[in-house]
Motif scaffolding. Structure first.
Motif, PDB file in Angstrom:
ATOM      1  N   TRP A 108     -16.112 -15.441  39.299  1.00  0.00           N
ATOM      2  CA  TRP A 108     -14.675 -15.467  39.069  1.00  0.00           C
ATOM      3  C   TRP A 108     -14.142 -16.885  39.019  1.00  0.00           C
ATOM      4  O   TRP A 108     -14.490 -17.715  39.850  1.00  0.00           O
ATOM      5  N   GLU A 109     -13.284 -17.141  38.057  1.00  0.00           N
ATOM      6  CA  GLU A 109     -12.513 -18.381  37.995  1.00  0.00           C
ATOM      7  C   GLU A 109     -11.295 -18.219  38.895  1.00  0.00           C
ATOM      8  O   GLU A 109     -10.969 -19.087  39.691  1.00  0.00           O
ATOM      9  N   THR A 110     -10.622 -17.070  38.747  1.00  0.00           N
ATOM     10  CA  THR A 110      -9.406 -16.771  39.504  1.00  0.00           C
ATOM     11  C   THR A 110      -9.364 -15.289  39.818  1.00  0.00           C
ATOM     12  O   THR A 110      -9.650 -14.468  38.949  1.00  0.00           O
ATOM     13  N   LEU A 111      -9.020 -14.953  41.044  1.00  0.00           N
ATOM     14  CA  LEU A 111      -8.778 -13.560  41.395  1.00  0.00           C
ATOM     15  C   LEU A 111      -7.287 -13.305  41.289  1.00  0.00           C
ATOM     16  O   LEU A 111      -6.481 -14.068  41.820  1.00  0.00           O
ATOM     17  N   GLY A 112      -6.931 -12.251  40.575  1.00  0.00           N
ATOM     18  CA  GLY A 112      -5.521 -11.950  40.339  1.00  0.00           C
ATOM     19  C   GLY A 112      -5.054 -10.717  41.062  1.00  0.00           C
ATOM     20  O   GLY A 112      -5.770 -10.099  41.843  1.00  0.00           O
ATOM     21  N   THR A 113      -3.837 -10.358  40.760  1.00  0.00           N
ATOM     22  CA  THR A 113      -3.219  -9.205  41.409  1.00  0.00           C
ATOM     23  C   THR A 113      -3.755  -7.883  40.882  1.00  0.00           C
ATOM     24  O   THR A 113      -3.451  -6.838  41.451  1.00  0.00           O
ATOM     25  N   ASP A 114      -4.581  -7.915  39.830  1.00  0.00           N
ATOM     26  CA  ASP A 114      -5.196  -6.676  39.356  1.00  0.00           C
ATOM     27  C   ASP A 114      -6.087  -6.061  40.438  1.00  0.00           C
ATOM     28  O   ASP A 114      -6.368  -4.867  40.408  1.00  0.00           O
ATOM     29  N   ARG A 135       5.107 -11.060  42.193  1.00  0.00           N
ATOM     30  CA  ARG A 135       4.504 -11.700  41.017  1.00  0.00           C
ATOM     31  C   ARG A 135       3.215 -10.991  40.639  1.00  0.00           C
ATOM     32  O   ARG A 135       2.539 -10.402  41.469  1.00  0.00           O
ATOM     33  N   ARG A 136       2.845 -11.067  39.379  1.00  0.00           N
ATOM     34  CA  ARG A 136       1.606 -10.488  38.856  1.00  0.00           C
ATOM     35  C   ARG A 136       0.879 -11.533  38.023  1.00  0.00           C
ATOM     36  O   ARG A 136       1.503 -12.294  37.291  1.00  0.00           O
ATOM     37  N   TRP A 137      -0.457 -11.593  38.159  1.00  0.00           N
ATOM     38  CA  TRP A 137      -1.281 -12.442  37.314  1.00  0.00           C
ATOM     39  C   TRP A 137      -2.668 -11.812  37.231  1.00  0.00           C
ATOM     40  O   TRP A 137      -3.122 -11.136  38.141  1.00  0.00           O
ATOM     41  N   PRO A 138      -3.363 -12.019  36.115  1.00  0.00           N
ATOM     42  CA  PRO A 138      -4.668 -11.393  35.922  1.00  0.00           C
ATOM     43  C   PRO A 138      -5.796 -12.207  36.560  1.00  0.00           C
ATOM     44  O   PRO A 138      -5.687 -13.422  36.729  1.00  0.00           O
ATOM     45  N   SER A 139      -6.868 -11.523  36.882  1.00  0.00           N
ATOM     46  CA  SER A 139      -8.102 -12.209  37.269  1.00  0.00           C
ATOM     47  C   SER A 139      -8.736 -12.787  36.012  1.00  0.00           C
ATOM     48  O   SER A 139      -8.515 -12.293  34.908  1.00  0.00           O
ATOM     49  N   SER A 140      -9.519 -13.846  36.178  1.00  0.00           N
ATOM     50  CA  SER A 140     -10.259 -14.382  35.036  1.00  0.00           C
ATOM     51  C   SER A 140     -11.675 -14.729  35.488  1.00  0.00           C
ATOM     52  O   SER A 140     -11.882 -15.232  36.588  1.00  0.00           O
ATOM     53  N   THR A 141     -12.623 -14.432  34.621  1.00  0.00           N
ATOM     54  CA  THR A 141     -14.030 -14.667  34.945  1.00  0.00           C
ATOM     55  C   THR A 141     -14.471 -16.047  34.481  1.00  0.00           C
ATOM     56  O   THR A 141     -13.804 -16.699  33.681  1.00  0.00           O
TER      57      THR A 141
END
Length: 90
Positions: A13-19, A36-42
């Motif tokens: 994972w690059e970033t863990l999001g609220t998903d 707030r909401r933001w996606p995870s990115s791999t």
């Protein structure tokens, strides 16, 4: 949670999001994220020194200290715990 964090991601994972909170009670999501909401990115754009495809790291107690990791997460049936300084785990 383990499937989402470990099994379903090719490398990491690059970033863990609220998903990660999808399906959680709205009150909990609001408390944790202030709405707030933001996606995870791999890690999709990793490059290795030898040009081989990136591979997932497996960390165990036996060799964690050799990998100089700054953080680790322990998944338990009742929750998740972040551990700073995982390289000092015995």
């Amino acid at each position: 949670m383990a499937r989402h964090l470990i099994d379903d991601v090719p490398v990491g994972w690059e970033t863990l999001g609220t998903d990660l909170l999808d399906g959680a009670p709205a009150e909990l999501v609001t408390t944790l994220t202030r709405g707030r909401r933001w996606p995870s990115s791999t890690l999709d754009h990793s490059i290795t020194l030898d040009g081989s495809p990136p591979a997932r790291m497996t960390v165990t107690h036996e060799h964690a200290a050799d990998q100089n990791l700054q953080w680790g997460y322990v998944l338990r049936p009742n929750g998740i715990k972040g551990l700073p300084g995982i390289n000092t785990l015995v």
